[in-house]
Scaffold this active site. Structure first.
Site: not given
Ligand code: NAD
Length: 423
Positions: A65, A110-112
């Site tokens: 994201v 962001a992050k994943g």
């Protein structure tokens, strides 16, 4: 009197959102801007086929994201855990936007994540998941787009595989695509200590503001992993007295203070349980130690440790949040009413992402700094950010936590207004 915990008190993502809402209102953020900042820029779901060691194929679900690219490429960890959800990744990506903005580094958030249990997978399986996940999100990441880093369940080896996969696709080595890499592959000196060092720097700022001296300052640190052990070590070396320590096995409290290098040797070289440290003081639970007499309490383990059920028992003058979300939003008012000086997570533990930013800069320059240069630049950024948060708190008449959110939102909103909306 303590009443029942409010509904959803323990949802850290809702807690972060609650503080965003308060800060946005306080700032008088207009409705359109508010909506723009509340929702992510982009979300990707990928299905990752992987051949397991037993020859069967499994399909893992992964997410990435991008919350904001307004102030620069977005930045945030990749977590491998069985309970990853898109909602969680979304919330963590927003959290990264605010953290990068508080310390004014040129990144968005962001992050994943990949739904998997690394403890049940072999190294080869983890490598194949990492490489295929990277290949699936390849057009969304890059030094100018989105720069991942390690998080729960991932580490410098995972980052080396992401970097290699990306580089193979680009046909040239691109070290700046991720941070938190091994030193030999373009990692930064000082990264391992960075979050703990950042904690010490903001504690130094807070005690100076409150007219306290390191030598007379008693500190309790909950959590003895990367953040807690490094923070305790650096503070001990600087003259603070570490009177309480804890990890997942329990806690020790000793008014006389602990010899932290010996404790690190006990836990990490001898691999013995922290509460069994010889002559270590009074044993208690890892949560109980937070409420013992001290001047600074540093929760640096996990979320939701200080809640409406126990916040009135905190005895410290300063609460410095090493972990993400250690204080529930509902407990903020109790902490405020006790006059405790809070150094909120998005400021206190931002030393880690700040040195990640230095890693990205060094990789792009192809020129690596001495450790002393890294530490000096980290000190500049942390001290300046601390001053800014305190200034916003005084200017807006809010606590430090809301001030940090206001500062962050203000920075993103200003950049957004100057850029304008494309279309
Ligand atoms: P880590 O896994 O290295 O260490 C976690 C420590 O907490 C361990 O000592 C563990 O025993 C202890 N712990 C776990 N559960 C506990 C419990 N219930 N009670 C008491 N202790 C418990 O993790 P870390 O990298 O040190 O991260 C700690 C916190 O700091 C997390 O919230 C993380 O998100 C946050 N953080 C880390 C960094 C970083 O650079 N590592 C940066 C910013 C924020």
């Amino acid at each position: 009197m303590v009443t029942a915990a409010p509904d959803n008190e323990f949802n850290v993502y809702e807690a972060a959102e609650a503080r965003f809402e308060v800060a946005a209102k306080r700032l008088g953020l207009e409705e359109g801007l508010y909506r723009y900042m509340k929702y992510p820029n982009k979300e990707i779901t990928v299905y990752i086929p992987v051949t397991l060691d037993n020859g069967h194929m499994e399909v893992f679900i992964g997410y990435r994201v991008h919350h904001s690219i307004v102030r620069g490429p977005c930045k945030g960890g990749i977590r491998f855990a069985p309970n990853v959800t898109l909602d969680e990744v979304r919330a963590l990506s927003a959290w990264m936007t605010w953290k990068c903005a508080v310390v004014n580094i040129p990144f968005g958030g962001a992050k994943g994540g990949v739904i998997c249990d690394p403890s049940k997978l072999s190294m080869g399986e983890i490598e194949r998941i990492t490489r295929r996940y990277t290949a699936e999100i390849i057009e969304f990441i890059g030094p100018e787009r989105d720069v991942p880093a390690p998080d729960l369940g991932t580490n410098e080896q995972t980052m080396a595989w992401v970097m290699d996969t990306y580089s193979m696709h680009m046909r040239h080595t691109t070290t700046a695509v991720v941070t938190g890499k091994p030193l030999a592959l373009g990692g930064s000196r000082g990264r391992k200590e960075a979050t703990g060092r950042g904690l010490m720097i903001v504690c130094d700022c807070a005690i100076a503001k409150l007219g306290m001296k390191r030598e007379q300052t008693r500190v309790i640190v909950q959590g003895f992993g990367n953040v807690g052990s490094m923070g305790a070590m650096l503070m001990h070396e600087a003259g603070y007295k570490i009177v309480g320590v804890a990890d997942i096995h329990g806690a020790l409290y000793n008014e006389k203070g602990f010899d932290i290098p010996k404790l690190i040797d006990w836990c990490y070289t001898q691999r013995k349980p922290l509460p069994e440290f010889p002559a270590g003081g009074t044993k208690m639970s890892a949560q109980e130690v937070l409420f013992q007499p001290c001047d600074i309490v540093v929760p640096a383990a996990i979320e939701n440790q200080i809640t409406t059920q126990n916040a009135n028992r905190v005895q410290a003058r300063i609460l410095c949040e090493g972990a993400n979300g250690p204080t529930t939003a509902a407990a903020d008012a109790i902490i405020d009413s006790k006059g405790i000086f809070v150094i909120p997570d998005i400021l206190a533990n931002a030393g880690g992402v700040t040195v990640s930013y230095f890693e990205w800069v060094q990789d792009r320059q192809g020129f690596f700094w001495r450790e002393s240069e890294v530490n000096e630049r980290l000190k500049d950024i942390m001290e300046h950010s601390f001053d800014e948060v305190v200034r916003y708190s005084e200017a807006h008449g809010v606590n430090n936590r809301i001030a940090a959110y206001i500062l962050a939102i203000d920075r993103v909103a200003t950049a957004l207004k100057q850029r304008g909306i494309y279309a």
